[in-house]
Design a protein around this motif. Structure first.
Motif, mmCIF file in Angstrom:
data_model
loop_
_atom_site.group_PDB
_atom_site.id
_atom_site.type_symbol
_atom_site.label_atom_id
_atom_site.label_comp_id
_atom_site.label_asym_id
_atom_site.label_seq_id
_atom_site.Cartn_x
_atom_site.Cartn_y
_atom_site.Cartn_z
ATOM 1 N N GLN A 128 -45.016 29.714 -30.326
ATOM 2 C CA GLN A 128 -45.469 29.345 -31.669
ATOM 3 C C GLN A 128 -45.940 30.564 -32.457
ATOM 4 O OE1 GLN A 128 -46.661 27.233 -28.942
ATOM 5 N NE2 GLN A 128 -44.744 26.163 -29.372
ATOM 6 N N GLY A 129 -45.288 31.695 -32.226
ATOM 7 C CA GLY A 129 -45.571 32.912 -32.972
ATOM 8 C C GLY A 129 -46.811 33.677 -32.549
ATOM 9 N N LYS A 130 -47.484 33.227 -31.503
ATOM 10 C CA LYS A 130 -48.740 33.870 -31.085
ATOM 11 C C LYS A 130 -48.521 35.183 -30.343
ATOM 12 C CE LYS A 130 -50.818 29.346 -30.486
ATOM 13 N NZ LYS A 130 -51.041 28.360 -29.444
ATOM 14 N N GLY A 131 -47.332 35.368 -29.763
ATOM 15 C CA GLY A 131 -47.068 36.600 -29.034
ATOM 16 C C GLY A 131 -47.617 36.605 -27.624
ATOM 17 N N ASP A 132 -47.883 35.410 -27.090
ATOM 18 C CA ASP A 132 -48.383 35.318 -25.710
ATOM 19 C C ASP A 132 -47.387 34.562 -24.831
ATOM 20 O OD1 ASP A 132 -48.661 32.759 -26.709
ATOM 21 O OD2 ASP A 132 -50.792 32.575 -26.251
ATOM 22 N N CYS A 133 -46.107 34.802 -25.102
ATOM 23 C CA CYS A 133 -45.049 34.023 -24.475
ATOM 24 C C CYS A 133 -44.846 34.288 -22.981
ATOM 25 C CB CYS A 133 -43.720 34.234 -25.193
ATOM 26 S SG CYS A 133 -43.663 35.446 -26.475
#
Length: 168
Positions: free
Chosen positions: A93-98
């Motif tokens: 969701q675009g947070k960059g914690d994938c």
């Protein structure tokens, strides 16, 4: 990328509204019948669309909804955004914690795709869709089916009333 039912239905309902609002307010019941979307779901969507000033409601007999601005001023992305729909193609969701709390190797690729989709849909207005022949053709078919069903229901009601009055 996930464009869920909420976003798809909102765009479909707004396009239906734009196609029919020249005759006055459009009832959600009519949109529901033509598009096969539940009335309660439409009520939820239109509450959000009204809050975002994309539609106006008209109360009373003959009431319904109208576009708040011209169809040329409403982009598809505005409709999707109004119902809180995400056009995010990333897994995080675009947070960059994938990937274990950090950016994955393809994060920027999917983020760029999300941006491209958002830009693409921001360049399409309801007026653009109204001008398409394929959409006009589908609208005509739906209107004819809707009118035939309304006539059939009226005939059945009339028939029932005649039978009831014959009994009394």
């Amino acid at each position: 990328m996930r464009l869920t039912t909420k976003g798809r239905y909102a765009v479909t309902a707004m396009l239906d509204l734009a196609l029919h609002c020249d005759k006055g307010p459009v009832s959600l019941a009519d949109i529901s019948e033509r598009q096969g979307i539940s009335l309660s779901y439409l009520e939820q969507l239109f509450a959000k669309l009204r809050r975002e000033s994309l539609v106006n409601s008209v109360r009373g007999p003959g009431g319904g909804y109208c576009l708040a601005v011209s169809a040329g001023e409403v982009s598809v992305v505005q409709v999707v955004d109004a119902v809180s729909e995400s056009l995010d193609a990333t897994r995080c969701q675009g947070k960059g914690d994938c990937q274990d709390g950090e950016i994955c190797i393809t994060h920027h690729l999917w983020q760029d795709l999300s941006g491209q989709i958002h830009q693409f849909l921001s360049g399409i207005t309801l007026a653009d869709l109204l001008a398409r022949r394929d959409i006009q053709s589908v609208c005509k078919r739906q209107d004819e089916r809707h009118a035939a069903e309304a006539n059939r229901a009226a005939a059945e009601l009339l028939s029932e009333n005649i039978v009831c009055s014959d009994r009394h």
